[in-house]
Scaffold this motif. Structure first.
Motif, PDB file in Angstrom:
ATOM      1  N   LEU A   1       6.248   2.208  -3.050  1.00 43.41           N
ATOM      2  CA  LEU A   1       5.128   1.840  -3.903  1.00 43.41           C
ATOM      3  C   LEU A   1       4.389   3.069  -4.401  1.00 43.41           C
ATOM      4  O   LEU A   1       4.065   3.178  -5.589  1.00 43.41           O
ATOM      5  CB  LEU A   1       4.165   0.916  -3.140  1.00 43.41           C
ATOM      6  N   VAL A   2       4.126   4.006  -3.507  1.00 42.44           N
ATOM      7  CA  VAL A   2       3.422   5.230  -3.905  1.00 42.44           C
ATOM      8  C   VAL A   2       4.231   5.991  -4.949  1.00 42.44           C
ATOM      9  O   VAL A   2       3.690   6.493  -5.949  1.00 42.44           O
ATOM     10  CB  VAL A   2       3.133   6.110  -2.675  1.00 42.44           C
ATOM     11  N   ALA A   3       5.527   6.065  -4.750  1.00 37.71           N
ATOM     12  CA  ALA A   3       6.369   6.778  -5.709  1.00 37.71           C
ATOM     13  C   ALA A   3       6.303   6.125  -7.085  1.00 37.71           C
ATOM     14  O   ALA A   3       6.220   6.800  -8.117  1.00 37.71           O
ATOM     15  CB  ALA A   3       7.808   6.818  -5.204  1.00 37.71           C
ATOM     16  N   ALA A   4       6.325   4.787  -7.119  1.00 35.28           N
ATOM     17  CA  ALA A   4       6.307   4.076  -8.393  1.00 35.28           C
ATOM     18  C   ALA A   4       4.949   4.149  -9.079  1.00 35.28           C
ATOM     19  O   ALA A   4       4.869   4.120 -10.313  1.00 35.28           O
ATOM     20  CB  ALA A   4       6.699   2.621  -8.172  1.00 35.28           C
ATOM     21  N   ALA A   5       3.878   4.226  -8.295  1.00 32.31           N
ATOM     22  CA  ALA A   5       2.527   4.151  -8.865  1.00 32.31           C
ATOM     23  C   ALA A   5       1.841   5.493  -8.998  1.00 32.31           C
ATOM     24  O   ALA A   5       0.685   5.560  -9.426  1.00 32.31           O
ATOM     25  CB  ALA A   5       1.664   3.221  -8.008  1.00 32.31           C
ATOM     26  N   THR A   6       2.502   6.564  -8.643  1.00 31.31           N
ATOM     27  CA  THR A   6       1.894   7.887  -8.794  1.00 31.31           C
ATOM     28  C   THR A   6       1.546   8.133 -10.258  1.00 31.31           C
ATOM     29  O   THR A   6       2.381   7.967 -11.145  1.00 31.31           O
ATOM     30  CB  THR A   6       2.854   8.980  -8.290  1.00 31.31           C
ATOM     31  N   GLY A   7       0.293   8.509 -10.487  1.00 34.13           N
ATOM     32  CA  GLY A   7      -0.187   8.746 -11.839  1.00 34.13           C
ATOM     33  C   GLY A   7      -0.702   7.514 -12.552  1.00 34.13           C
ATOM     34  O   GLY A   7      -1.174   7.603 -13.694  1.00 34.13           O
ATOM     35  N   ALA A   8      -0.642   6.359 -11.892  1.00 36.61           N
ATOM     36  CA  ALA A   8      -1.088   5.121 -12.535  1.00 36.61           C
ATOM     37  C   ALA A   8      -2.609   5.073 -12.648  1.00 36.61           C
ATOM     38  O   ALA A   8      -3.334   5.619 -11.816  1.00 36.61           O
ATOM     39  CB  ALA A   8      -0.591   3.919 -11.746  1.00 36.61           C
TER      40      ALA A   8
ATOM     41  N   PRO B   1       9.446  -1.228  -7.617  1.00 39.53           N
ATOM     42  CA  PRO B   1      10.629  -1.848  -7.012  1.00 39.53           C
ATOM     43  C   PRO B   1      10.301  -2.377  -5.628  1.00 39.53           C
ATOM     44  O   PRO B   1       9.335  -1.932  -4.990  1.00 39.53           O
ATOM     45  CB  PRO B   1      11.624  -0.685  -6.942  1.00 39.53           C
ATOM     46  N   PRO B   2      11.063  -3.341  -5.126  1.00 39.28           N
ATOM     47  CA  PRO B   2      10.838  -3.829  -3.762  1.00 39.28           C
ATOM     48  C   PRO B   2      10.976  -2.686  -2.765  1.00 39.28           C
ATOM     49  O   PRO B   2      11.759  -1.758  -2.965  1.00 39.28           O
ATOM     50  CB  PRO B   2      11.950  -4.879  -3.572  1.00 39.28           C
ATOM     51  N   GLY B   3      10.211  -2.756  -1.704  1.00 40.52           N
ATOM     52  CA  GLY B   3      10.277  -1.709  -0.695  1.00 40.52           C
ATOM     53  C   GLY B   3       8.977  -1.601   0.066  1.00 40.52           C
ATOM     54  O   GLY B   3       8.106  -2.477  -0.021  1.00 40.52           O
ATOM     55  N   GLY B   4       8.809  -0.525   0.782  1.00 39.20           N
ATOM     56  CA  GLY B   4       7.629  -0.299   1.594  1.00 39.20           C
ATOM     57  C   GLY B   4       6.593   0.554   0.893  1.00 39.20           C
ATOM     58  O   GLY B   4       6.619   0.722  -0.340  1.00 39.20           O
TER      59      GLY B   4
ATOM     60  N   VAL C   1      -1.951  -3.841 -10.328  1.00 41.10           N
ATOM     61  CA  VAL C   1      -2.018  -5.298 -10.311  1.00 41.10           C
ATOM     62  C   VAL C   1      -1.289  -5.744  -9.057  1.00 41.10           C
ATOM     63  O   VAL C   1      -0.117  -5.401  -8.870  1.00 41.10           O
ATOM     64  CB  VAL C   1      -1.375  -5.906 -11.575  1.00 41.10           C
ATOM     65  N   VAL C   2      -1.973  -6.484  -8.177  1.00 36.49           N
ATOM     66  CA  VAL C   2      -1.400  -6.808  -6.874  1.00 36.49           C
ATOM     67  C   VAL C   2      -1.402  -8.310  -6.637  1.00 36.49           C
ATOM     68  O   VAL C   2      -2.267  -9.037  -7.126  1.00 36.49           O
ATOM     69  CB  VAL C   2      -2.164  -6.103  -5.729  1.00 36.49           C
ATOM     70  N   GLN C   3      -0.409  -8.737  -5.863  1.00 40.04           N
ATOM     71  CA  GLN C   3      -0.368 -10.134  -5.431  1.00 40.04           C
ATOM     72  C   GLN C   3      -0.549 -10.210  -3.917  1.00 40.04           C
ATOM     73  O   GLN C   3      -1.553 -10.687  -3.434  1.00 40.04           O
ATOM     74  CB  GLN C   3       0.939 -10.804  -5.849  1.00 40.04           C
ATOM     75  N   TYR C   4       0.429  -9.713  -3.169  1.00 36.31           N
ATOM     76  CA  TYR C   4       0.350  -9.763  -1.716  1.00 36.31           C
ATOM     77  C   TYR C   4       0.145  -8.377  -1.094  1.00 36.31           C
ATOM     78  O   TYR C   4      -0.248  -8.276   0.061  1.00 36.31           O
ATOM     79  CB  TYR C   4       1.636 -10.361  -1.122  1.00 36.31           C
ATOM     80  N   ALA C   5       0.439  -7.335  -1.823  1.00 42.31           N
ATOM     81  CA  ALA C   5       0.388  -5.977  -1.265  1.00 42.31           C
ATOM     82  C   ALA C   5      -0.999  -5.663  -0.718  1.00 42.31           C
ATOM     83  O   ALA C   5      -2.016  -6.040  -1.314  1.00 42.31           O
ATOM     84  CB  ALA C   5       0.785  -4.960  -2.321  1.00 42.31           C
ATOM     85  N   ARG C   6      -1.013  -4.955   0.392  1.00 38.46           N
ATOM     86  CA  ARG C   6      -2.282  -4.546   0.998  1.00 38.46           C
ATOM     87  C   ARG C   6      -2.725  -3.220   0.390  1.00 38.46           C
ATOM     88  O   ARG C   6      -1.976  -2.239   0.396  1.00 38.46           O
ATOM     89  CB  ARG C   6      -2.135  -4.421   2.517  1.00 38.46           C
TER      90      ARG C   6
ATOM     91  N   ARG D   1      -1.600   3.514 -17.849  1.00 42.60           N
ATOM     92  CA  ARG D   1      -0.408   3.096 -17.107  1.00 42.60           C
ATOM     93  C   ARG D   1      -0.843   2.164 -15.981  1.00 42.60           C
ATOM     94  O   ARG D   1      -1.644   2.540 -15.118  1.00 42.60           O
ATOM     95  CB  ARG D   1       0.287   4.333 -16.541  1.00 42.60           C
ATOM     96  N   ILE D   2      -0.321   0.954 -15.997  1.00 42.68           N
ATOM     97  CA  ILE D   2      -0.667  -0.058 -15.000  1.00 42.68           C
ATOM     98  C   ILE D   2       0.608  -0.453 -14.275  1.00 42.68           C
ATOM     99  O   ILE D   2       1.641  -0.724 -14.912  1.00 42.68           O
ATOM    100  CB  ILE D   2      -1.325  -1.280 -15.668  1.00 42.68           C
ATOM    101  N   VAL D   3       0.540  -0.513 -12.955  1.00 42.47           N
ATOM    102  CA  VAL D   3       1.710  -0.828 -12.138  1.00 42.47           C
ATOM    103  C   VAL D   3       1.483  -2.135 -11.398  1.00 42.47           C
ATOM    104  O   VAL D   3       0.453  -2.302 -10.727  1.00 42.47           O
ATOM    105  CB  VAL D   3       2.012   0.301 -11.137  1.00 42.47           C
ATOM    106  N   VAL D   4       2.418  -3.059 -11.532  1.00 43.65           N
ATOM    107  CA  VAL D   4       2.421  -4.293 -10.740  1.00 43.65           C
ATOM    108  C   VAL D   4       3.073  -3.949  -9.408  1.00 43.65           C
ATOM    109  O   VAL D   4       4.265  -3.625  -9.358  1.00 43.65           O
ATOM    110  CB  VAL D   4       3.196  -5.413 -11.453  1.00 43.65           C
ATOM    111  N   THR D   5       2.295  -4.018  -8.332  1.00 38.54           N
ATOM    112  CA  THR D   5       2.807  -3.602  -7.018  1.00 38.54           C
ATOM    113  C   THR D   5       3.809  -4.589  -6.452  1.00 38.54           C
ATOM    114  O   THR D   5       4.786  -4.207  -5.803  1.00 38.54           O
ATOM    115  CB  THR D   5       1.658  -3.451  -6.014  1.00 38.54           C
ATOM    116  N   ASP D   6       3.593  -5.875  -6.687  1.00 36.39           N
ATOM    117  CA  ASP D   6       4.473  -6.917  -6.161  1.00 36.39           C
ATOM    118  C   ASP D   6       4.135  -8.219  -6.867  1.00 36.39           C
ATOM    119  O   ASP D   6       2.978  -8.446  -7.234  1.00 36.39           O
ATOM    120  CB  ASP D   6       4.294  -7.076  -4.641  1.00 36.39           C
TER     121      ASP D   6
END
Length: 325
Positions: free
Chosen positions: A38-45, A31-34, A49-54, A2-7
């Motif tokens: 992000l943690v909720a969307a990527a839990t278990g990933a 989804p957009p947000g803080g 894959v990141v662009q601007y996210a720190r 499972r791969i998550v695109v953060t932004d």
């Protein structure tokens, strides 16, 4: 997997989805947000894959299953590589996807600024064209083109500048003055600044390069020189650059990157006719865009599958055998 695109601000993720699907991975987009979203969307990933996210230690600790962080682009200044390494997380980038496109753009900016093409275009449209206003202009042959940073993009820029007739020199702290890299004679930075009529910057933004060209360095530059920056805005002290341009201590500048992005419309640089500005798009061509998207996700897929990705920033993780958790 499972791969998550953060932004991502791309117009489509079709390429990414295809690469993930062919590699047997599920690709999701946060989804957009803080940070909480992000943690909720990527839990278990397994990968990000990141662009601007720190990506910092706190995020990694909140997502303990992540094995790889793959960033769109060359720079990884938004990723805490040390924190990733400590946790056995691979960091990947795509260091060479934009080599031809960025070097093309650097040359285009250099020539546009040196010949004051943009200024002449505006003058023609306003009916005020005048030779006196743009003098002096020079042919390229016999002029000196200085490349700061002799990595892939710097070397490609040097090759293209030489093809136009410039004498090319380079500066890079990795190489001793008096040596040669890809056929480019290496000098120290002060010597390059004193001699060059074009100075093209191709260094990443690090603690060592932040403010690399400040007031003292710009004081060494010839008044007939053009400064080109397609690296990172923070490499140049913008206030000092504005002063040098206003006072006529520089012939011009071509800037694709800025210390504040997007560049505000009332920024001092926008009021200077001798500056050519583009919006951090030197990397873009249809070819480089597709390659960037494909390889960013392929790096993540390979890491999650236990294969060595093509581009690894922290190979110590592989050496330690801690990439798979």
């Amino acid at each position: 997997m499972r791969i998550v695109v953060t932004d991502c601000d791309h117009d489509s993720l079709d390429v990414e989805r295809r690469v993930a699907r062919e590699g047997g991975a599920e690709l999701l987009v946060a989804p957009p947000g803080g940070r909480e979203e992000l943690v909720a969307a990527a839990t278990g990933a397994d990968g990000l894959v990141v662009q601007y996210a720190r990506v910092d230690a706190a995020l990694l600790d909140a997502l303990p299953t992540v094995r790889v962080v793959s960033r769109y682009g060359v720079g990884v200044d938004t990723v805490d590589v040390a924190a990733c390494t400590e946790r056995g997380v691979l960091v990947c980038n795509v260091p060479d996807y934009g080599t031809e496109s960025v070097s093309d753009h650097a040359i285009a900016l250099a020539l546009t600024a040196a010949r004051r093409i943009a200024w002449m275009d505006r003058s023609v449209r306003a009916g005020t064209a005048s030779l006196d206003a743009v003098r002096p202009l020079h042919r390229f042959a016999g002029r000196v083109f200085g490349v700061v940073g002799l990595g892939l993009i710097g070397a490609a820029t040097a090759r293209k500048a030489a093809g136009l007739g410039y004498e090319v020199i380079g500066a890079d702290p990795r190489y001793e003055p008096g040596s040669s890299v890809a056929g480019v004679p290496v000098v120290d930075l002060p010597d390059l600044l004193r001699r060059s009529q074009v100075i093209s910057l191709h260094v990443p933004l690090t603690d060592a390069t932040r403010g690399l060209l400040g007031a003292d360095e710009l004081a060494l530059v010839r008044p007939d020189a053009v400064l080109v920056n397609t690296g990172r805005g923070g490499v140049v002290d913008t206030a000092a650059l504005v002063d040098a341009l206003r006072e006529g201590r520089l012939h011009g500048a071509g800037l694709d990157v800025h210390d504040v992005e997007p560049l505000p419309t009332d920024h001092p640089l926008t009021a200077l006719d001798t500056v050519v500005l583009t919006p951090h798009l030197a990397w873009y061509s249809e070819e480089s865009y597709e390659e960037l998207k494909r390889r960013t996700v392929q790096n993540a897929v390979d890491a999650c599958a236990g294969r060595r990705p093509r581009d690894v920033v922290n190979p110590r993780v592989l050496a330690d055998g801690r990439a798979a958790r």
